[in-house]
Design a protein around this motif. Structure first.
Motif, mmCIF file in Angstrom:
data_model
loop_
_atom_site.group_PDB
_atom_site.id
_atom_site.type_symbol
_atom_site.label_atom_id
_atom_site.label_comp_id
_atom_site.label_asym_id
_atom_site.label_seq_id
_atom_site.Cartn_x
_atom_site.Cartn_y
_atom_site.Cartn_z
ATOM 1 N N ASP A 140 3.330 6.471 5.782
ATOM 2 C CA ASP A 140 3.971 5.273 5.592
ATOM 3 C C ASP A 140 5.537 5.301 5.330
ATOM 4 O O ASP A 140 6.279 4.340 5.309
ATOM 5 N N SER A 168 -2.384 6.746 4.848
ATOM 6 C CA SER A 168 -1.391 6.416 3.845
ATOM 7 C C SER A 168 -2.009 6.047 2.681
ATOM 8 O O SER A 168 -3.006 4.941 2.645
ATOM 9 N N THR A 193 -0.221 2.408 1.713
ATOM 10 C CA THR A 193 -0.786 1.086 2.215
ATOM 11 C C THR A 193 -2.173 1.162 2.607
ATOM 12 O O THR A 193 -2.732 -0.114 2.825
#
Length: 117
Positions: free
Chosen positions: A68, A111, A114
């Protein structure tokens, strides 16, 4: 199933070595922006020792983290990490051939920020 999560700092080397004796799967965490580090190589070497001593007793997967972060190209990062792993005779599923000494490893882009991956 037992999970052993050790910090990458060199001071924790003995803990990683003792934990590897009871492992069935190694999740090799490699940051997309950093690539393979000295601690990564240490874990790869432990994996190879176990795999040679007891074939089919341990597996390894690669968790490529930090996808990310701004400026990260996931495909480019995967290719760079695949090349770095190949320098240590570890081949991704995409790059493996039939004459590899060790099982091919999957690479999972992830990630923590996220939840992607």
């Amino acid at each position: 199933v037992t999970f052993l999560d050790t910090p990458g700092h060199a001071a924790f080397k003995a803990m990683r070595q003792s934990g590897s004796n009871g492992a069935d799967v190694i999740v090799l965490v490699v940051a997309a922006d950093d690539g393979v580090s000295p601690q990564t190589i240490e874990i790869i070497d432990m994996y190879k020792s176990i795999a040679r001593a007891q074939p089919s007793s341990i597996s390894m997967v690669v968790a490529m983290t930090k996808i990310d972060k701004p400026g990260i190209d996931i495909d480019e990062s995967i290719m760079r990490i695949e090349n770095q792993l190949m320098e240590h005779d570890i081949f991704s599923e995409r790059m493996a051939t039939s004459n590899c000494e060790f099982d091919a490893v999957p690479i999972f882009p992830l990630s923590g920020m996220t939840g992607d991956g």
